[in-house]
Design a protein around this motif. Structure first.
Motif, PDB file in Angstrom:
ATOM      1  N   LYS A 186       0.819  -1.135   0.049  1.00  0.00           N
ATOM      2  CA  LYS A 186      -0.029   0.121   0.096  1.00  0.00           C
ATOM      3  C   LYS A 186       0.783   1.373   0.086  1.00  0.00           C
ATOM      4  CE  LYS A 186      -3.532  -2.302   2.719  1.00  0.00           C
ATOM      5  NZ  LYS A 186      -4.404  -2.198   4.054  1.00  0.00           N
ATOM      6  N   PRO A 187       1.512   1.536  -1.077  1.00  0.00           N
ATOM      7  CA  PRO A 187       2.355   2.640  -1.086  1.00  0.00           C
ATOM      8  C   PRO A 187       1.659   3.890  -1.287  1.00  0.00           C
ATOM      9  CG  PRO A 187       2.329   1.522  -3.204  1.00  0.00           C
ATOM     10  CD  PRO A 187       1.910   0.770  -2.396  1.00  0.00           C
ATOM     11  N   ALA A 188       1.976   5.075  -0.762  1.00  0.00           N
ATOM     12  CA  ALA A 188       1.278   6.299  -0.570  1.00  0.00           C
ATOM     13  C   ALA A 188       1.144   6.941  -1.928  1.00  0.00           C
ATOM     14  CB  ALA A 188       1.962   7.189   0.558  1.00  0.00           C
ATOM     15  N   GLN A 189       0.276   7.886  -2.044  1.00  0.00           N
ATOM     16  CA  GLN A 189       0.273   8.649  -3.275  1.00  0.00           C
ATOM     17  C   GLN A 189       1.560   9.414  -3.462  1.00  0.00           C
ATOM     18  OE1 GLN A 189      -2.532   8.533  -5.588  1.00  0.00           O
ATOM     19  NE2 GLN A 189      -3.195   7.049  -4.094  1.00  0.00           N
ATOM     20  N   ALA A 190       1.893   9.946  -4.803  1.00  0.00           N
ATOM     21  CA  ALA A 190       2.927  10.593  -5.122  1.00  0.00           C
ATOM     22  C   ALA A 190       3.340  11.277  -4.270  1.00  0.00           C
ATOM     23  CB  ALA A 190       2.775  10.945  -6.680  1.00  0.00           C
ATOM     24  N   ASN A 191       4.476  11.906  -3.743  1.00  0.00           N
ATOM     25  CA  ASN A 191       5.120  12.780  -2.935  1.00  0.00           C
ATOM     26  C   ASN A 191       6.192  13.737  -3.809  1.00  0.00           C
ATOM     27  OD1 ASN A 191       6.301  14.368  -0.716  1.00  0.00           O
ATOM     28  ND2 ASN A 191       5.072  13.010   0.617  1.00  0.00           N
ATOM     29  N   ALA A 192       6.025  14.828  -3.869  1.00  0.00           N
ATOM     30  CA  ALA A 192       6.848  15.796  -4.680  1.00  0.00           C
ATOM     31  C   ALA A 192       8.187  15.843  -3.960  1.00  0.00           C
ATOM     32  CB  ALA A 192       6.426  16.843  -5.392  1.00  0.00           C
ATOM     33  N   SER A 193       7.815  16.189  -2.732  1.00  0.00           N
ATOM     34  CA  SER A 193       8.962  16.316  -1.862  1.00  0.00           C
ATOM     35  C   SER A 193       9.924  15.179  -1.425  1.00  0.00           C
ATOM     36  CB  SER A 193       8.503  17.066  -0.310  1.00  0.00           C
ATOM     37  OG  SER A 193       7.356  18.123  -0.460  1.00  0.00           O
ATOM     38  N   LEU A 194       9.389  14.080  -1.358  1.00  0.00           N
ATOM     39  CA  LEU A 194      10.282  13.014  -1.104  1.00  0.00           C
ATOM     40  C   LEU A 194      10.706  12.945  -2.176  1.00  0.00           C
ATOM     41  CD1 LEU A 194       7.945  10.192   0.978  1.00  0.00           C
ATOM     42  CD2 LEU A 194       9.839  11.778   1.889  1.00  0.00           C
ATOM     43  N   ASP A 195      10.365  12.805  -3.625  1.00  0.00           N
ATOM     44  CA  ASP A 195      11.155  12.487  -4.751  1.00  0.00           C
ATOM     45  C   ASP A 195      12.236  13.638  -5.021  1.00  0.00           C
ATOM     46  OD1 ASP A 195       9.350  10.402  -5.142  1.00  0.00           O
ATOM     47  OD2 ASP A 195       8.051  11.453  -6.739  1.00  0.00           O
ATOM     48  N   ALA A 196      12.038  14.795  -4.593  1.00  0.00           N
ATOM     49  CA  ALA A 196      12.913  15.724  -4.992  1.00  0.00           C
ATOM     50  C   ALA A 196      13.986  15.657  -4.035  1.00  0.00           C
ATOM     51  CB  ALA A 196      12.301  17.122  -4.458  1.00  0.00           C
ATOM     52  N   ALA A 197      13.728  15.058  -2.827  1.00  0.00           N
ATOM     53  CA  ALA A 197      14.910  14.964  -1.792  1.00  0.00           C
ATOM     54  C   ALA A 197      15.822  13.673  -2.241  1.00  0.00           C
ATOM     55  CB  ALA A 197      14.516  14.655  -0.460  1.00  0.00           C
ATOM     56  N   ASP A 198      14.993  12.526  -2.752  1.00  0.00           N
ATOM     57  CA  ASP A 198      15.826  11.496  -3.276  1.00  0.00           C
ATOM     58  C   ASP A 198      16.495  11.918  -4.526  1.00  0.00           C
ATOM     59  OD1 ASP A 198      16.241   8.207  -3.495  1.00  0.00           O
ATOM     60  OD2 ASP A 198      15.018   8.486  -5.488  1.00  0.00           O
ATOM     61  N   ALA A 199      15.971  12.741  -5.396  1.00  0.00           N
ATOM     62  CA  ALA A 199      16.665  13.023  -6.539  1.00  0.00           C
ATOM     63  C   ALA A 199      18.130  13.906  -6.238  1.00  0.00           C
ATOM     64  CB  ALA A 199      15.887  13.804  -7.628  1.00  0.00           C
ATOM     65  N   GLU A 200      17.804  14.576  -5.279  1.00  0.00           N
ATOM     66  CA  GLU A 200      19.112  15.381  -4.639  1.00  0.00           C
ATOM     67  C   GLU A 200      20.098  14.520  -4.288  1.00  0.00           C
ATOM     68  OE1 GLU A 200      19.818  18.641  -1.043  1.00  0.00           O
ATOM     69  OE2 GLU A 200      18.004  18.129  -1.424  1.00  0.00           O
ATOM     70  N   LEU A 201      19.664  13.193  -3.495  1.00  0.00           N
ATOM     71  CA  LEU A 201      20.329  12.447  -2.649  1.00  0.00           C
ATOM     72  C   LEU A 201      21.271  11.808  -4.080  1.00  0.00           C
ATOM     73  CD1 LEU A 201      21.771  10.675  -0.601  1.00  0.00           C
ATOM     74  CD2 LEU A 201      19.634   9.377  -0.538  1.00  0.00           C
ATOM     75  N   ARG A 202      20.553  11.350  -5.066  1.00  0.00           N
ATOM     76  CA  ARG A 202      21.317  10.601  -6.083  1.00  0.00           C
ATOM     77  C   ARG A 202      22.241  11.573  -6.894  1.00  0.00           C
ATOM     78  NH1 ARG A 202      21.850   7.075  -9.954  1.00  0.00           N
ATOM     79  NH2 ARG A 202      21.728   7.677 -12.161  1.00  0.00           N
ATOM     80  N   SER A 203      21.881  12.733  -7.041  1.00  0.00           N
ATOM     81  CA  SER A 203      22.575  13.773  -7.520  1.00  0.00           C
ATOM     82  C   SER A 203      23.933  13.992  -7.020  1.00  0.00           C
ATOM     83  CB  SER A 203      21.854  15.216  -7.850  1.00  0.00           C
ATOM     84  OG  SER A 203      22.899  15.974  -8.271  1.00  0.00           O
ATOM     85  N   ALA A 204      23.942  14.104  -5.550  1.00  0.00           N
ATOM     86  CA  ALA A 204      25.168  14.204  -4.588  1.00  0.00           C
ATOM     87  C   ALA A 204      25.945  12.845  -4.732  1.00  0.00           C
ATOM     88  CB  ALA A 204      24.307  14.500  -3.247  1.00  0.00           C
TER      89      ALA A 204
END
Length: 551
Positions: A186-204
């Motif tokens: 039961k994953p939650a609905q899309a969360n732009a804030s979490l996705d952005a933090a994850d993208a920032e982590l991958r970029s770093a």
């Protein structure tokens, strides 16, 4: 392509260095590695240069992959904090070797720190004080096919006191913290804030920016409520093996370690779940890596007393390059500091069976005579189950450390325990006393190597001086044979396996009687996957054991 071949030739210096040569400078290794991986580091995708096993466009590319692996291994052997950014960059692009090299570097860092930290075993005064407070402790024994709560013997109290002092500073078990609400189904609905933090982590990570990774990982987990229990129901991304927040937390623990924030790193390594996804494969490897991280970081911020329990698990029994001569993660550190390791395991064994489900444990304690009943229930409420035997795998540890001295006590535990505790005792005995593959006194002896699902156990039969003779194995088999008539099918199964390992022909008649054992567990698919057939594990174990009894 000629330029590529020239680079390859320049990298085979790794295998050409004489044994007495000066160690290569990490800066030189990094420069050569970056030159080989210029194309790879310019991109963001997984790189072919990291896997020489898959088909490549040219043989030259496969040789590049071999050279890259050798250079990464060299970074681990000779590098320090200065090469960690590059290792993170390589990990982000698909290198399986980069994090292993990082672990070797951090292991070496821990070993340097050990030389500056004291590590003292329990003192007589500490043991006496602990023993004085154990009047409310109840040990669980099997009597008449059920568990009963009774007072420990004086010898058990002495060993338990020693153990409890040694683990007084222990943190929570690694990987067992439950973040409420998480469910991969039961994953939650899309969360732009979490996705952005994850993208920032991958970029770093792609840049090898460790401080940037720290910032992004912290932001991700704070969005879910960290440091309080996470709002796991808000996680919107799950992989096959687990949630994204668990992966982020695990990565953040490693980043905190790289930054020298050992206290927070240790807490994160302890807290992260090794598996919370649809597939459970690989969880043990992940858990072991977290345990190693807990040991490294705790040693460097709090000393040895905080990770006695983790060292007793002995999960560091693996190749460590130039560190292999002194295994850095097992109980060797405790033994060298003066701890009685065998006594630690004996003390933990006093708490066997306390890993029962909470209500069942409470029921067993409630049946004890007064005043033990009231005292034991109060202790349970104040201190929890104190299920140390299961936590440190004391049955397996006692077998491994005690060797021949563990045989009789282990056989008694196999006969006088119930449930999973009994099954583990029987399995440990089968490994410890198993018949060797060949004559251990022969020059051509092939080591059995021991085994064990979580905690390794060395076989007595691997050494000429300790191997059991046929008469001793017959005697041990005779003690186990009554368990083949147990009502519980799993007990019959694990006993049949142990008898096969012992290799005593005396077990053959009883094992043959199990050819029609009724116990079933699971099943098999037909070839066309249209039907299932029941699985008879006792029958299978007995047949396999009989095959092992042949000369």
């Amino acid at each position: 392509m000629r330029g590529l071949i020239v680079l390859l030739c320049s990298c085979w210096w790794l295998s050409a260095i004489p044994a007495h040569a000066e160690a290569p400078a990490p800066a030189d290794i990094e420069r050569k590695l970056r030159t080989l991986l210029t194309r790879c580091l310019a991109g963001t995708d997984e790189c072919q240069e990291f896997d020489f096993r898959v088909p490549a466009e040219t043989e030259d590319m496969q040789q590049v992959a071999r050279s890259v692996k050798g250079l990464i291994d060299e970074l681990g052997e000779h590098g320090g904090a200065e090469v960690l950014p590059l290792l993170w960059q390589l990990d982000a692009r698909g290198s399986f070797d980069a994090m292993q090299a990082r672990e070797v570097i951090q292991t070496r860092s821990m070993l340097r720190a050990l030389a500056t930290r004291s590590c003292a075993p329990p003192s007589n005064e500490e043991i006496a004080a602990e023993r004085a407070g154990l009047g409310d402790f109840a040990v669980l024994r099997a009597q008449g096919g059920k568990l009963v709560a009774v007072r420990p013997t004086p010898e058990e109290l002495e060993d338990l006191s020693y153990f409890l002092v040694a683990v007084r500073e222990a943190g929570p078990p690694v990987g067992e913290t439950h973040e409420p609400g998480g469910d991969w189904r039961k994953p939650a609905q899309a969360n732009a804030s979490l996705d952005a933090a994850d993208a920032e982590l991958r970029s770093a990570r792609l840049r090898g920016d460790i401080r940037g990774m720290d910032t992004a990982a912290r932001r991700y987990l704070v969005l879910l409520g960290y440091p309080a229990p996470l709002k796991a129901s808000e996680e919107n991304a799950y992989g096959w093996h687990g949630s994204r927040y668990a992966s982020v937390m695990r990565e953040w623990a490693a980043v905190q370690e790289d930054l020298g924030a050992f206290s927070e790193a240790a807490a994160l390594y302890r807290r992260t779940s090794p598996v919370d996804g649809a597939c459970g494969t690989g969880w043990e490897i992940t858990l072991n890596e977290q345990i190693l991280g807990v040991i490294r970081t705790t040693e460097q911020h709090a000393g040895c007393r905080g990770i006695v329990a983790e060292r007793l698990l002995d999960v560091g029994d693996r190749y460590w390059g130039d560190l292999a001569a002194s295994p850095p993660y097992g109980p060797t550190r405790l033994r060298e500091a003066g701890f009685d390791v065998a006594r630690l395991y004996r003390g933990a064994l006093v708490t066997r069976h306390r890993d029962l489900p909470p209500e069942e444990l409470k029921r067993v304690l409630s049946a004890a005579p007064e005043p033990l009943r009231t005292d034991a229930l109060r202790r349970l409420q104040q201190r929890g189950p104190e299920a140390w035997e299961k936590r440190v795998l004391a049955l397996e540890g006692f077998a491994d450390v005690g060797q021949r001295d563990a045989l009789d006590p282990l056989a008694a535990l196999a006969l006088d325990s119930l449930g999973e505790t009994q099954h583990r005792a029987v399995a440990a005995l089968g490994i410890l006393a198993g018949r060797p593959r060949s004559d251990p006194c022969s020059k051509n002896h092939v080591l059995g190597g021991g085994s064990g699902e979580r905690r390794p156990i060395r076989m007595l039969g691997d050494q000429c001086a300790t191997a059991l003779n046929p008469q001793e194995r017959d005697a041990m088999a005779t003690r186990l044979l009554p368990l083949l008539k147990a009502k519980d099918g799993q007990t019959r199964e694990v006993t049949a396996k142990a008898l096969g390992q012992l290799g005593s022909p005396l077990a053959a008649p009883q094992l043959r009687k199990l050819s029609k054992d009724p116990y079933t567990r699971g099943g098999y698919f037909s070839e066309d996957h249209t039907r299932t057939y029941p699985r008879y594990p006792v029958r299978e174990a007995a047949a396999d054991a009989l095959s092992q009894l042949k000369p």
